[in-house]
Design a protein around this motif. Structure first.
Motif, PDB file in Angstrom:
ATOM      1  N   ARG A  43       0.819  -1.219   0.000  1.00  0.00           N
ATOM      2  CA  ARG A  43       0.000   0.000   0.000  1.00  0.00           C
ATOM      3  C   ARG A  43       0.849   1.265   0.000  1.00  0.00           C
ATOM      4  O   ARG A  43       0.392   2.326  -0.415  1.00  0.00           O
ATOM      5  CB  ARG A  43      -0.954  -0.005   1.190  1.00  0.00           C
ATOM      6  N   TYR A 106       2.768  -9.815  -4.852  1.00  0.00           N
ATOM      7  CA  TYR A 106       2.977  -9.346  -6.226  1.00  0.00           C
ATOM      8  C   TYR A 106       1.634  -8.986  -6.866  1.00  0.00           C
ATOM      9  O   TYR A 106       1.469  -7.903  -7.427  1.00  0.00           O
ATOM     10  CB  TYR A 106       3.692 -10.435  -7.033  1.00  0.00           C
ATOM     11  N   GLU A 107       0.670  -9.883  -6.757  1.00  0.00           N
ATOM     12  CA  GLU A 107      -0.651  -9.630  -7.332  1.00  0.00           C
ATOM     13  C   GLU A 107      -1.342  -8.442  -6.657  1.00  0.00           C
ATOM     14  O   GLU A 107      -2.026  -7.657  -7.315  1.00  0.00           O
ATOM     15  CB  GLU A 107      -1.517 -10.886  -7.244  1.00  0.00           C
ATOM     16  N   SER A 108      -1.122  -8.297  -5.364  1.00  0.00           N
ATOM     17  CA  SER A 108      -1.689  -7.149  -4.643  1.00  0.00           C
ATOM     18  C   SER A 108      -1.060  -5.843  -5.110  1.00  0.00           C
ATOM     19  O   SER A 108      -1.750  -4.829  -5.270  1.00  0.00           O
ATOM     20  CB  SER A 108      -1.493  -7.320  -3.138  1.00  0.00           C
ATOM     21  N   VAL A 110       0.160  -5.241  -8.087  1.00  0.00           N
ATOM     22  CA  VAL A 110      -0.415  -4.966  -9.403  1.00  0.00           C
ATOM     23  C   VAL A 110      -1.822  -4.383  -9.256  1.00  0.00           C
ATOM     24  O   VAL A 110      -2.166  -3.396  -9.912  1.00  0.00           O
ATOM     25  CB  VAL A 110      -0.416  -6.248 -10.272  1.00  0.00           C
ATOM     26  N   SER A 111      -2.630  -4.963  -8.374  1.00  0.00           N
ATOM     27  CA  SER A 111      -3.993  -4.458  -8.153  1.00  0.00           C
ATOM     28  C   SER A 111      -3.986  -3.028  -7.627  1.00  0.00           C
ATOM     29  O   SER A 111      -4.776  -2.190  -8.073  1.00  0.00           O
ATOM     30  CB  SER A 111      -4.737  -5.357  -7.165  1.00  0.00           C
ATOM     31  N   GLU A 112      -3.103  -2.747  -6.672  1.00  0.00           N
ATOM     32  CA  GLU A 112      -3.006  -1.387  -6.120  1.00  0.00           C
ATOM     33  C   GLU A 112      -2.549  -0.394  -7.187  1.00  0.00           C
ATOM     34  O   GLU A 112      -3.044   0.731  -7.240  1.00  0.00           O
ATOM     35  CB  GLU A 112      -2.062  -1.352  -4.920  1.00  0.00           C
ATOM     36  N   LYS A 114      -3.097  -0.637 -10.356  1.00  0.00           N
ATOM     37  CA  LYS A 114      -4.230  -0.450 -11.272  1.00  0.00           C
ATOM     38  C   LYS A 114      -5.241   0.551 -10.728  1.00  0.00           C
ATOM     39  O   LYS A 114      -5.981   1.154 -11.497  1.00  0.00           O
ATOM     40  CB  LYS A 114      -4.921  -1.790 -11.548  1.00  0.00           C
ATOM     41  N   ARG A 115      -5.272   0.742  -9.427  1.00  0.00           N
ATOM     42  CA  ARG A 115      -6.152   1.769  -8.837  1.00  0.00           C
ATOM     43  C   ARG A 115      -5.653   3.168  -9.144  1.00  0.00           C
ATOM     44  O   ARG A 115      -6.411   4.134  -9.106  1.00  0.00           O
ATOM     45  CB  ARG A 115      -6.234   1.603  -7.325  1.00  0.00           C
ATOM     46  N   THR A 122       1.701  -7.158 -17.034  1.00  0.00           N
ATOM     47  CA  THR A 122       2.593  -7.939 -16.173  1.00  0.00           C
ATOM     48  C   THR A 122       3.318  -9.000 -16.981  1.00  0.00           C
ATOM     49  O   THR A 122       2.922  -9.337 -18.101  1.00  0.00           O
ATOM     50  CB  THR A 122       1.813  -8.663 -15.057  1.00  0.00           C
TER      51      THR A 122
END
Length: 146
Positions: A43, A106-108, A110-112, A114-115, A122
């Motif tokens: 975060r 890693y996936e988190s 990428v998701s953050e 994208k926000r 990726t």
């Protein structure tokens, strides 16, 4: 958590002969995850990378971010950012988080990310990848979560 960030004109990643991610103008981000990392570091780091002022404004100064420029990001998992070469000639990777745990962070990340920005591509986690890029500047920075 470490992100080696390169400002690029374009970048792509190929796995088994297939292009799995590609971007134009933006940032190529190699992401290393430390064994002690957690969601708080995700975060912190994802928005920081999106807001880094690495792109030129009208006066030619690095004063604009991915958000400001509409730039894209390509995120590549890179456990070797935690390679330790301090003793001997063969690096050890004991500081890197094991893959089964690291994939979630890693996936988190990428998701953050994208926000924050419109387009995030990726590589493929834990795959053998060929990454190509045209570094713009060159501008390359190491950014770390505290």
């Amino acid at each position: 958590m470490r992100a080696l960030v390169q400002r690029v004109k374009r970048a792509d990643v190929v796995v088994d002969g297939e292009t799995v991610g590609q971007i134009g103008h933006g940032l190529l981000i190699y992401l290393g995850i430390h064994k002690d990392d957690d969601m708080a570091k995700v975060r912190y780091l994802a928005p920081k990378v999106a807001k880094l002022r690495l792109f030129q404004d009208d006066a030619g100064k690095m004063n604009r971010s991915l958000i400001d420029t509409g730039g894209e990001a390509l995120v590549i998992s890179q456990f070797t950012l935690y390679g330790d070469c301090s003793s001997g000639l063969r690096p050890d990777f004991f500081s890197a988080m094991p893959a089964k745990e690291a994939v979630l962070l890693y996936e988190s990340f990428v998701s953050e990310l994208k926000r924050e920005i419109k387009r995030v591509e990726t590589g493929r986690f834990q795959a053998y990848m060929q990454v190509s890029s045209v570094n713009d500047g060159p501008v390359t920075l190491m950014v770390e979560a505290p």
